[in-house]
Motif scaffolding. Structure first.
Motif, PDB file in Angstrom:
ATOM      1  N   GLU A 275       0.834  -1.196   0.000  1.00 20.38           N
ATOM      2  CA  GLU A 275       0.000   0.000   0.000  1.00 20.38           C
ATOM      3  C   GLU A 275       0.876   1.256   0.000  1.00 20.38           C
ATOM      4  O   GLU A 275       1.851   1.359   0.750  1.00 20.38           O
ATOM      5  N   GLY A 276       0.531   2.198  -0.864  1.00 28.93           N
ATOM      6  CA  GLY A 276       1.255   3.456  -0.922  1.00 28.93           C
ATOM      7  C   GLY A 276       2.451   3.449  -1.846  1.00 28.93           C
ATOM      8  O   GLY A 276       3.090   4.478  -2.040  1.00 28.93           O
ATOM      9  N   VAL A 277       2.788   2.272  -2.409  1.00 30.64           N
ATOM     10  CA  VAL A 277       3.928   2.160  -3.322  1.00 30.64           C
ATOM     11  C   VAL A 277       3.403   1.812  -4.708  1.00 30.64           C
ATOM     12  O   VAL A 277       2.519   0.965  -4.858  1.00 30.64           O
ATOM     13  N   ILE A 291       7.863   4.314  -6.845  1.00 25.09           N
ATOM     14  CA  ILE A 291       7.556   5.601  -6.237  1.00 25.09           C
ATOM     15  C   ILE A 291       6.908   5.297  -4.892  1.00 25.09           C
ATOM     16  O   ILE A 291       5.970   4.502  -4.816  1.00 25.09           O
ATOM     17  N   MET A 292       7.414   5.918  -3.830  1.00 24.47           N
ATOM     18  CA  MET A 292       6.916   5.638  -2.488  1.00 24.47           C
ATOM     19  C   MET A 292       6.827   6.931  -1.683  1.00 24.47           C
ATOM     20  O   MET A 292       7.452   7.944  -2.058  1.00 24.47           O
ATOM     21  N   PRO A 293       6.062   6.935  -0.600  1.00 22.17           N
ATOM     22  CA  PRO A 293       6.042   8.124   0.256  1.00 22.17           C
ATOM     23  C   PRO A 293       7.449   8.469   0.737  1.00 22.17           C
ATOM     24  O   PRO A 293       8.232   7.578   1.085  1.00 22.17           O
ATOM     25  N   ARG A 294       7.765   9.735   0.732  1.00 22.17           N
ATOM     26  CA  ARG A 294       9.108  10.159   1.169  1.00 22.17           C
ATOM     27  C   ARG A 294       9.376   9.721   2.602  1.00 22.17           C
ATOM     28  O   ARG A 294      10.511   9.346   2.938  1.00 22.17           O
ATOM     29  N   SER A 295       8.360   9.744   3.430  1.00 21.22           N
ATOM     30  CA  SER A 295       8.563   9.317   4.823  1.00 21.22           C
ATOM     31  C   SER A 295       8.967   7.848   4.890  1.00 21.22           C
ATOM     32  O   SER A 295       9.769   7.451   5.747  1.00 21.22           O
ATOM     33  N   VAL A 296       8.427   7.029   3.993  1.00 20.11           N
ATOM     34  CA  VAL A 296       8.787   5.610   3.949  1.00 20.11           C
ATOM     35  C   VAL A 296      10.244   5.456   3.533  1.00 20.11           C
ATOM     36  O   VAL A 296      11.011   4.681   4.123  1.00 20.11           O
ATOM     37  N   GLU A 345       9.300  -6.989   3.792  1.00 19.08           N
ATOM     38  CA  GLU A 345       8.632  -6.947   5.097  1.00 19.08           C
ATOM     39  C   GLU A 345       8.845  -5.592   5.761  1.00 19.08           C
ATOM     40  O   GLU A 345       7.922  -5.016   6.359  1.00 19.08           O
ATOM     41  N   LEU A 346      10.047  -5.075   5.635  1.00 26.38           N
ATOM     42  CA  LEU A 346      10.357  -3.769   6.210  1.00 26.38           C
ATOM     43  C   LEU A 346       9.563  -2.666   5.514  1.00 26.38           C
ATOM     44  O   LEU A 346       9.039  -1.760   6.169  1.00 26.38           O
ATOM     45  N   VAL A 347       9.472  -2.749   4.191  1.00 27.49           N
ATOM     46  CA  VAL A 347       8.690  -1.743   3.444  1.00 27.49           C
ATOM     47  C   VAL A 347       7.233  -1.796   3.868  1.00 27.49           C
ATOM     48  O   VAL A 347       6.608  -0.751   4.121  1.00 27.49           O
ATOM     49  N   ALA A 348       6.671  -2.999   3.967  1.00 26.77           N
ATOM     50  CA  ALA A 348       5.269  -3.124   4.336  1.00 26.77           C
ATOM     51  C   ALA A 348       5.010  -2.566   5.729  1.00 26.77           C
ATOM     52  O   ALA A 348       4.021  -1.850   5.958  1.00 26.77           O
ATOM     53  N   ALA A 351       5.472   1.271   5.564  1.00 25.12           N
ATOM     54  CA  ALA A 351       4.353   1.903   4.874  1.00 25.12           C
ATOM     55  C   ALA A 351       3.093   1.899   5.737  1.00 25.12           C
ATOM     56  O   ALA A 351       2.338   2.872   5.743  1.00 25.12           O
ATOM     57  N   GLY A 352       2.908   0.812   6.471  1.00 28.16           N
ATOM     58  CA  GLY A 352       1.759   0.748   7.368  1.00 28.16           C
ATOM     59  C   GLY A 352       1.828   1.779   8.469  1.00 28.16           C
ATOM     60  O   GLY A 352       0.834   2.427   8.804  1.00 28.16           O
ATOM     61  N   GLN A 353       3.019   1.970   9.019  1.00 25.27           N
ATOM     62  CA  GLN A 353       3.197   2.976  10.051  1.00 25.27           C
ATOM     63  C   GLN A 353       2.969   4.382   9.499  1.00 25.27           C
ATOM     64  O   GLN A 353       2.370   5.236  10.153  1.00 25.27           O
TER      65      GLN A 353
END
Length: 355
Positions: A275-277, A291-296, A345-348, A351-353
């Motif tokens: 989600e978000g990617v 492309i991903m959220p900059r915070s991620v 797993e780290l990305v997921a 991204a969830g956080q």
């Protein structure tokens, strides 16, 4: 979790062993050794044709010397605006050609087209006040991980030859492109009209191995002198020849590329489900561009994941929002499924956080 580049990993054990084996006893210097002779013969077999091969140590040297064989100091070289020769080689192509001008052309997926080149050529109306069109250079795989098909290469070659230009291919990731397209090395190069290929090995398991592979014998005239003047004729050339022989033996180069590509596909598939990617580009080779959220992205870096934020505004019309980042992830012949899955797993989680 280091996806910064395929340059960061070590040398394949088979190639290291070949270097150790080549170390025994005396050998003729300056590329006259038995290892280099065998390597050139092996390369000719791979490409199914007679060719001229000049072993060098870096991709920058291979590209710059290739273009110097095609373009005079008053020449013009057409390439993609993000091509390695245009933005990553510190003016080396201009230096080794003696001043030829590089024309960086746009292309939303890292590729140029005959139409784009033709539009630029149509602007050359000032005679000797314009540089002389001399070469087209394409990158396979491109800086955005996309691929030119043999038909697309042929179209550019036909345009180049119709204007008395040569076609150069920067093949730093040549093996990754080849196994993805499923064609032969011949079909992707000289049979499609390529005149000179910078055949890369360093990114795919070698230590220092790039080969200026010349299919048009006229372009090989005096090339030995160009290589010597550039400081690229190694006195102990056996160590380049030994690398190339081992690289090609038992299709090691293809096996390495297939593994890197498979890891990139696994990575891309996992990111596409996060989600978000989003993935604005396909992943035919060993590079992934999400492309991903900059915070991620920032949290991933803080967690120890290594990869680059990629310059530009994103490919095509898929623009990047002010809170997003366009990044590059590269897999290599050493990338493992555990490394990929741990990163996913780290990305997921990250991204969830962020959500």
């Amino acid at each position: 979790m280091n996806f910064a580049s395929d340059n960061i990993v070590g040398v394949h054990p088979a190639i290291l062993q070949a270097l150790i084996d080549a170390n025994a006893g005396p050998q003729a210097a300056y590329g006259e050794d038995e290892h280099t002779g065998q390597a050139v013969a092996d390369l000719s077999a791979v490409f199914e044709t007679d060719l001229e091969a000049f072993l060098v140590t870096t991709g920058t040297a291979a590209n710059s010397l290739s273009l110097a064989a095609m373009a005079p100091p008053f020449g013009a070289v057409f390439c993609h605006e993000d091509a390695h020769i245009a933005v990553d080689e510190c003016g080396a192509p201009e230096f080794f050609t003696g001043g030829a001008k590089l024309f960086g052309l746009p292309g939303p997926t890292g590729k140029i087209t005959p139409e784009t080149v033709t539009a630029t050529l149509d602007g050359f109306v000032k005679g000797v006040h314009d540089p002389m069109p001399a070469a087209i250079s394409i990158t396979q795989a491109t800086e955005l991980g996309t691929l030119y098909t043999p038909a697309e290469i042929r179209a550019l070659a036909d345009l180049a030859h119709a204007h008395d230009m040569g076609l150069h291919m920067d093949g730093a990731r040549f093996a990754n492109a080849l196994v993805s397209l499923g064609c032969s090395a011949a079909e992707m190069t000289w049979q499609a009209g390529v005149d000179i290929l910078s055949f890369g090995g360093t990114k795919n398991g070698a230590m220092t191995l790039e080969v200026v592979t010349i299919f048009d014998p006229q372009l090989a005239t005096d090339f030995n002198y160009r290589r010597m003047k550039a400081g690229q004729l190694l006195s102990k050339g056996r160590y380049l020849g030994a690398q190339l022989t081992a690289y090609l033996a038992d299709d090691l180069w293809l096996a390495n590329a297939r593994h890197a590509n498979a890891m990139a596909t696994r990575l891309a598939n996992g990111l596409a489900e996060t989600e978000g990617v989003r993935l604005p580009l396909p992943t035919p080779a060993n590079e992934v561009f999400p492309i991903m959220p900059r915070s991620v992205m920032e949290r991933l870096h803080q967690s120890g994941a290594a990869f680059y934020e990629w310059p530009g505004n994103g490919p095509g019309t898929d623009s990047i929002g002010p809170d997003e980042a366009f990044v590059r992830l590269v897999c290599s012949f050493t990338t493992t499924t555990d490394e990929v899955d741990t990163f996913l797993e780290l990305v997921a989680t990250t991204a969830g956080q962020a959500a």
